[in-house]
Design a protein around this motif. Structure first.
Motif, PDB file in Angstrom:
ATOM      1  N   ARG A 297       0.850  -1.307  -0.101  1.00 14.05           N
ATOM      2  CA  ARG A 297       0.095   0.023   0.013  1.00 14.05           C
ATOM      3  C   ARG A 297       0.695   1.079   0.091  1.00 14.05           C
ATOM      4  N   MET A 298       2.044   1.134  -0.243  1.00 18.65           N
ATOM      5  CA  MET A 298       2.822   2.349  -0.583  1.00 18.65           C
ATOM      6  C   MET A 298       3.831   2.633  -1.594  1.00 18.65           C
ATOM      7  N   GLY A 299       3.527   1.787  -2.715  1.00 16.62           N
ATOM      8  CA  GLY A 299       4.355   1.969  -3.860  1.00 16.62           C
ATOM      9  C   GLY A 299       5.696   1.422  -3.795  1.00 16.62           C
ATOM     10  N   LEU A 300       5.849   0.352  -2.936  1.00 16.75           N
ATOM     11  CA  LEU A 300       7.004  -0.386  -2.890  1.00 16.75           C
ATOM     12  C   LEU A 300       7.169  -1.960  -3.413  1.00 16.75           C
ATOM     13  N   CYS A 301       5.965  -2.576  -3.539  1.00 19.25           N
ATOM     14  CA  CYS A 301       6.018  -3.899  -3.926  1.00 19.25           C
ATOM     15  C   CYS A 301       5.364  -3.956  -5.309  1.00 19.25           C
ATOM     16  N   GLY A 302       4.700  -2.944  -6.008  1.00 16.29           N
ATOM     17  CA  GLY A 302       4.500  -3.007  -7.308  1.00 16.29           C
ATOM     18  C   GLY A 302       3.388  -4.076  -7.608  1.00 16.29           C
ATOM     19  N   SER A 303       2.562  -4.541  -6.790  1.00 14.00           N
ATOM     20  CA  SER A 303       1.357  -5.493  -7.087  1.00 14.00           C
ATOM     21  C   SER A 303       0.273  -4.873  -7.570  1.00 14.00           C
ATOM     22  N   CYS A 304      -0.069  -3.653  -7.249  1.00 13.61           N
ATOM     23  CA  CYS A 304      -1.467  -3.081  -7.551  1.00 13.61           C
ATOM     24  C   CYS A 304      -1.299  -2.337  -8.830  1.00 13.61           C
ATOM     25  N   ALA A 305      -0.492  -2.386  -9.599  1.00 14.82           N
ATOM     26  CA  ALA A 305      -0.316  -1.858 -11.212  1.00 14.82           C
ATOM     27  C   ALA A 305      -1.621  -2.339 -11.863  1.00 14.82           C
ATOM     28  N   MET A 306      -2.291  -1.277 -12.461  1.00 15.76           N
ATOM     29  CA  MET A 306      -3.485  -1.657 -13.369  1.00 15.76           C
ATOM     30  C   MET A 306      -3.823  -0.355 -14.210  1.00 15.76           C
ATOM     31  N   MET A 307      -4.636  -0.764 -14.957  1.00 18.76           N
ATOM     32  CA  MET A 307      -5.034   0.481 -15.821  1.00 18.76           C
ATOM     33  C   MET A 307      -6.154   1.278 -15.155  1.00 18.76           C
ATOM     34  N   ILE A 308      -5.603   2.655 -14.975  1.00 16.52           N
ATOM     35  CA  ILE A 308      -6.544   3.560 -14.396  1.00 16.52           C
ATOM     36  C   ILE A 308      -6.963   4.655 -15.392  1.00 16.52           C
ATOM     37  N   ASN A 309      -8.145   4.602 -15.733  1.00 16.82           N
ATOM     38  CA  ASN A 309      -8.549   5.590 -17.039  1.00 16.82           C
ATOM     39  C   ASN A 309      -7.311   5.360 -17.960  1.00 16.82           C
TER      40      ASN A 309
ATOM     41  N   PRO B 184       6.289   4.027 -12.284  1.00 22.35           N
ATOM     42  CA  PRO B 184       6.198   4.741 -11.035  1.00 22.35           C
ATOM     43  C   PRO B 184       7.469   4.958 -10.143  1.00 22.35           C
ATOM     44  N   ARG B 185       8.480   4.313 -10.418  1.00 23.44           N
ATOM     45  CA  ARG B 185       9.787   4.627  -9.595  1.00 23.44           C
ATOM     46  C   ARG B 185      11.044   5.353 -10.366  1.00 23.44           C
ATOM     47  N   GLY B 186      10.724   6.026 -11.665  1.00 18.62           N
ATOM     48  CA  GLY B 186      11.441   6.733 -12.239  1.00 18.62           C
ATOM     49  C   GLY B 186      12.684   6.026 -12.702  1.00 18.62           C
ATOM     50  N   VAL B 187      12.416   4.737 -13.009  1.00 21.72           N
ATOM     51  CA  VAL B 187      13.601   3.719 -13.439  1.00 21.72           C
ATOM     52  C   VAL B 187      14.326   4.059 -14.821  1.00 21.72           C
ATOM     53  N   ASP B 188      13.274   4.731 -15.586  1.00 20.62           N
ATOM     54  CA  ASP B 188      13.656   4.925 -16.924  1.00 20.62           C
ATOM     55  C   ASP B 188      14.382   3.922 -17.812  1.00 20.62           C
TER      56      ASP B 188
END
Lengths: 140, 290
Positions: free
Chosen positions: B85-97, B248-252
């Motif tokens: 729930r804080m953008g560290l595990c990457g489990s909840c990626a989905m298409m939002i709009n 979401p992590r700026g990995v580029d």
């Protein structure tokens, strides 16, 4: 029954297919350029096939100008892609990132290269159109 | 003594009141948003369908918060994946709009913008496991294919280490950015090449290949080259740069792939990337201790 299983597989795989090439609305300008590069590339191949059939064939006055737009866009954007793919325009990896860091490969030097490619495209297309619409009819 | 120290850190009452007020403001319902959620169980359903739920949302509410409320109160069968729930595990990626985002890092009002509908779909170009959860099997297979670990030839040093491997800050900076990858799959999902080429390694795996190849401790370029220098490897990338746009992590990852291509071209002209780093001699450690 077979059709039904294919139907199910289509949804289960969830692949975008060719529509994925042109889904550019929510992304950056590079995605639009990617889509346009694909379309112009396919159109050039179609023209070259016709050109192979008869080398003297030309589509005509305004169509010649359109052909110019297609070819010059593909050339100008191709130069941008060569620069990016040789690693000249994408910047260096960062050691320190800001909390909302935007990618350097998109919003660094590469954006200037995008502008350069678009300006080059407009200049080349204008020269081509001038030749096709003004010079060539005068020469008969 | 401990209580006196603790007293020093208590917020003044007016500041405390202000903070509480700001917090209440953040969680106060402000707008009604309609959630359009993709529902599909490939083992049971003939075709996907959409389900709609309306929810009063606050300024601080994330899409994941909203989904958990919907799952708890309206539709218990809703399938989604989440963990930290804080953008560290990457489990909840989905298409939002229509765009790849982490549900836990995206606020509902930010996603809705001026509209009042938020559409949620599973990640594009990934098989659907159920509803919003995607199947990551092939994604992790591709990641594993580039051998994402340090490869070395000095077995004696590996089995009996004499000290840490030597690496300067400049050498570290070459790959640090790519170590932030959380494998959420947003980049592969956004990639237009992956939409038609199922075997394409994808931005995540290729960026990780670059990360290990330029690590001075690594000596595995020749092993990885047979995987990345192929038809479905880095040459399939045509720099649409959507992978970097959605990361979401700026990995580029787009930058990593282009630098990998540069490295492969230089190698064709006889350039050797680096000598494998040497281990720092044990005596240095002993001297420091002394």
């Amino acid at each position: 029954m077979e059709a039904e299983s294919e139907f199910k597989e289509y949804y289960a795989k969830n692949m975008r297919g060719i529509s994925g090439w042109f889904k550019a609305r929510v992304y950056t300008i590079e995605r639009w350029l990617y889509a346009a590069h694909r379309i112009t590339g396919i159109l050039i191949v179609l023209f070259v096939l016709a050109h192979f059939y008869s080398t003297g064939w030309h589509p005509g006055l305004w169509w010649d100008a359109l052909l110019g737009i297609i070819v010059t866009f593909h050339t100008a954007n191709g130069i941008r892609l060569i620069l990016a793919e040789l690693g000249f325009a994408v910047g260096k990896p960062l050691l320190i990132k800001k909390p909302s860091q935007r990618p350097v490969s998109i919003e660094g030097v590469q954006r200037y290269v995008v502008v350069f490619a678009l300006v080059l495209f407009v200049v080349l297309a204008a020269i081509w159109a001038y030749y096709a619409l003004v010079v060539q009819p005068m020469m008969g | 003594m401990a209580s006196e120290e603790a007293k020093e850190y208590v917020l003044p009452p007016e500041v405390l009141e202000e903070t509480m007020k700001a917090s209440e403001e953040l969680w106060k319902p402000v707008r009604k948003i309609k959630f359009r959620i993709y529902k599909y169980n490939p083992r049971k359903d003939y075709a996907p369908y959409w389900e709609e739920h309306e929810l009063e949302v606050s300024r601080g509410m994330t899409v994941l918060d909203a989904l958990l409320i919907i799952k708890g109160e309206a539709d218990h069968s809703l399938g989604l994946r989440y963990s930290c729930r804080m953008g560290l595990c990457g489990s909840c990626a989905m298409m939002i709009n229509g765009k790849q985002m982490l549900a836990c890092q995206t606020r509902v009002l930010e996603a809705a913008g001026s509209g009042d509908v938020v559409e949620l779909r599973p990640l594009d170009n990934f098989p659907v496991e159920r509803d919003l959860a995607a199947d990551f099997t092939s994604f992790f297979e591709k990641h594993r294919a580039v051998k994402p670990w340090i490869i070395r030839n000095d077995d004696v040093e590996l089995n009996n280490p004499t000290g840490p491997y030597k690496q300067t800050v400049d050498e570290y900076a070459r790959y640090y950015q790519f170590t932030d990858c959380i494998k959420c799959g947003a980049c592969l999902s956004a990639c237009p090449t992956a939409a038609t080429d199922y075997e394409y390694l994808g931005p995540q795996a290729l960026a990780q290949a670059y990360r290990y190849i330029v690590d001075t401790r690594d000596n595995g370029l020749d092993v990885r080259i047979s995987v990345v220098d192929t038809e479905h490897g880095c040459w399939r990338c045509h720099f649409a740069a959507s992978c970097s746009d959605v990361c979401p992590r700026g990995v580029d990852p787009a930058q990593g792939i282009q630098l990998l291509k540069k490295l492969l071209i230089k190698r064709k002209f006889g350039f050797k990337p680096h000598k494998p780093a040497e281990a720092l001699p044990a005596k240095v450690k002993a001297e420091k201790k002394g």
